[in-house]
Design a protein around this motif. Structure first.
Motif, PDB file in Angstrom:
ATOM      1  N   VAL A   1      12.292 -18.556  14.506  1.00 32.13           N
ATOM      2  CA  VAL A   1      11.934 -17.674  15.334  1.00 32.13           C
ATOM      3  C   VAL A   1      10.272 -17.470  15.600  1.00 32.13           C
ATOM      4  O   VAL A   1      10.113 -17.362  16.593  1.00 32.13           O
ATOM      5  CB  VAL A   1      12.384 -16.018  14.736  1.00 32.13           C
ATOM      6  N   SER A   2       9.580 -17.649  14.433  1.00 33.13           N
ATOM      7  CA  SER A   2       8.114 -17.556  14.492  1.00 33.13           C
ATOM      8  C   SER A   2       7.562 -18.694  15.103  1.00 33.13           C
ATOM      9  O   SER A   2       6.547 -18.666  16.141  1.00 33.13           O
ATOM     10  CB  SER A   2       7.535 -17.070  13.320  1.00 33.13           C
TER      11      SER A   2
ATOM     12  N   PRO B   1       7.390  -9.439  16.258  1.00 35.35           N
ATOM     13  CA  PRO B   1       6.664  -8.951  17.330  1.00 35.35           C
ATOM     14  C   PRO B   1       7.227  -9.728  18.684  1.00 35.35           C
ATOM     15  O   PRO B   1       7.131 -11.005  18.514  1.00 35.35           O
ATOM     16  CB  PRO B   1       5.283  -9.334  17.069  1.00 35.35           C
ATOM     17  N   GLY B   2       7.684  -8.973  19.443  1.00 36.12           N
ATOM     18  CA  GLY B   2       8.215  -9.587  20.960  1.00 36.12           C
ATOM     19  C   GLY B   2       9.488  -9.875  20.539  1.00 36.12           C
ATOM     20  O   GLY B   2      10.252 -10.495  21.714  1.00 36.12           O
ATOM     21  N   ALA B   3      10.260  -9.902  19.674  1.00 36.89           N
ATOM     22  CA  ALA B   3      11.556 -10.390  19.394  1.00 36.89           C
ATOM     23  C   ALA B   3      12.617  -9.569  20.317  1.00 36.89           C
ATOM     24  O   ALA B   3      13.535 -10.054  20.786  1.00 36.89           O
ATOM     25  CB  ALA B   3      12.130 -10.715  17.942  1.00 36.89           C
ATOM     26  N   GLY B   4      12.380  -7.962  20.312  1.00 36.40           N
ATOM     27  CA  GLY B   4      13.101  -7.448  20.707  1.00 36.40           C
ATOM     28  C   GLY B   4      14.291  -6.951  20.187  1.00 36.40           C
ATOM     29  O   GLY B   4      14.431  -5.554  19.772  1.00 36.40           O
ATOM     30  N   SER B   5      15.053  -7.574  19.385  1.00 34.41           N
ATOM     31  CA  SER B   5      16.289  -7.243  18.600  1.00 34.41           C
ATOM     32  C   SER B   5      16.534  -8.559  17.845  1.00 34.41           C
ATOM     33  O   SER B   5      16.041  -9.492  18.084  1.00 34.41           O
ATOM     34  CB  SER B   5      17.487  -6.870  19.570  1.00 34.41           C
TER      35      SER B   5
ATOM     36  N   SER C   1      16.695 -16.942  20.396  1.00 32.47           N
ATOM     37  CA  SER C   1      15.277 -17.757  20.638  1.00 32.47           C
ATOM     38  C   SER C   1      15.136 -19.032  19.968  1.00 32.47           C
ATOM     39  O   SER C   1      14.287 -19.797  20.264  1.00 32.47           O
ATOM     40  CB  SER C   1      14.025 -16.837  20.568  1.00 32.47           C
ATOM     41  N   ILE C   2      16.073 -18.905  18.982  1.00 35.58           N
ATOM     42  CA  ILE C   2      15.964 -20.149  17.841  1.00 35.58           C
ATOM     43  C   ILE C   2      16.186 -21.623  18.932  1.00 35.58           C
ATOM     44  O   ILE C   2      17.469 -21.427  19.180  1.00 35.58           O
ATOM     45  CB  ILE C   2      16.822 -20.097  16.773  1.00 35.58           C
TER      46      ILE C   2
END
Length: 355
Positions: free
Chosen positions: A154-155, A273-277, A284-285
């Protein structure tokens, strides 16, 4: 003419040397800064000239780098003759910066809260600044190592080509948190704990901690079938004392355990941060992934990871580790489970990259 010297093989075990990467200032998710943060790590194999053969394999709750070595070796998927395997120790595990080794006034119970993202960012600094690596063919890990694996993807989606989280999750479930709260209570209520300002770790509290853990690490079927005999134990009590109490009395510091417990409790890639949920973070991966829960894991049951996979990219595979060993299917104690995981690692490394 004498035969040439054989190629040197890495020596394994807790007594072998490891390295430390120092970050002058690591600002944590909680807002406090470690000055410095020291990340203990060990590597296996050699980084190639292209710097494209590095694999990150983080440690797990209370584990140290040598506890990951069961999945690394000649002839295995993580073969040091081909791959450069980096095993970074988590913050709080007693080797990396932890309550037990932090300087005053940040020592003991004054140590700052650590989140999974803090560990991954420290590891990112290690990988990029110490080694100059920009691409990771694979990140993988067991238990809390699996949580770090998800967080890596994710990061740093531009960097991580494949992930294999096993017996772990992207978000700590409420039932799991209830278990963690019971562990915390056992340590904090122990005679001699003294709010974390003990001079000698309270063995009574560590034994109680171990007894709670014993009911969760392996499945009901593991105990019913007396699988503990395969670990060399002669009775149920022998197993609980020898394996579980022995494990947590082997140099584990209570404040370190509480720090890592808090990290585990708050695990959630959705907090990025910025992921939303959590769902958006999973979506996003970009990495190609095999997600491997264990059939009877009481912490991270397969249905939880099926939910995670349902929010990941098309083609992400859920592959359940069969058997009765529960969470410890991923602990390297059962050769059948080890072979199953190793085969999945080899298969994943042969698949096209997700980025």
């Amino acid at each position: 003419m004498p035969d040439p010297e054989p190629t040197a093989r890495p020596r394994y075990g807790r007594d072998e040397p490891y390295e430390v990467f120092e970050i002058d200032d690591l600002t944590l998710d909680c807002g406090r800064t470690l000055r410095p943060a020291r990340i203990a790590y060990r590597t296996y194999g050699e980084l190639n000239a292209a710097k494209d053969n590095a694999i990150v394999y983080p440690t797990w709750y209370s584990g140290r780098h040598w506890d990951n070595e069961w999945l690394i070796g000649e002839g295995m998927a993580l073969d040091p003759d081909r791959w450069f395997v980096i095993v970074p120790n988590m913050l709080g595990n007693g080797l990396s910066t932890s309550p037990s080794n932090a300087p005053v006034p940040h020592d003991g119970p004054s140590f700052p809260p650590i989140r999974v993202r803090d560990n991954v960012e420290a590891q990112y600094r290690l990988v990029t600044e110490r080694f100059g690596i920009s691409t990771l063919p694979l990140v993988l890990g067991w238990s809390m190592g699996a949580g770090q694996t998800y967080q890596w993807a994710v990061s740093h989606p531009e960097m991580v080509q494949r992930i294999l989280p096993f017996c772990g999750s992207p978000r700590t479930a409420p039932h799991n948190q209830v278990f963690l709260d019971s562990l915390r209570a056992a340590l904090q209520a122990a005679v001699g704990f003294d709010g974390g300002r003990y001079t000698v770790p309270p063995a009574q509290g560590l034994r109680a901690f171990a007894r709670i853990y014993a009911g969760w690490g392996f499945s009901q079927a593991f105990y019913r079938d007396e699988e503990w005999r395969r670990l060399g134990n002669t009775s149920l009590e022998d197993f609980v004392v020898d394996f579980w109490e022995g494990f947590f009395l082997d140099g584990r510091d209570p404040n370190n355990l509480l720090t890592m417990l808090d990290t585990w409790w708050h695990g959630d890639v959705g907090a990025t941060p910025g992921a939303g949920s959590t769902e958006e973070a999973l979506a996003s991966i970009r990495a190609t992934a095999i997600v491997m829960p264990a059939e009877k894991d009481l912490y991270f049951p397969p249905e939880d990871e099926a939910w995670a996979v349902s929010h990941m990219r098309a083609g992400t595979e859920l592959r359940v580790i069969p058997g009765v060993w529960g969470h410890f299917a991923g602990g390297g104690k059962n050769p059948v489970d080890t072979a199953f995981i190793d085969a999945a690692v080899a298969e994943l490394l042969a698949r096209p990259s997700g980025i």
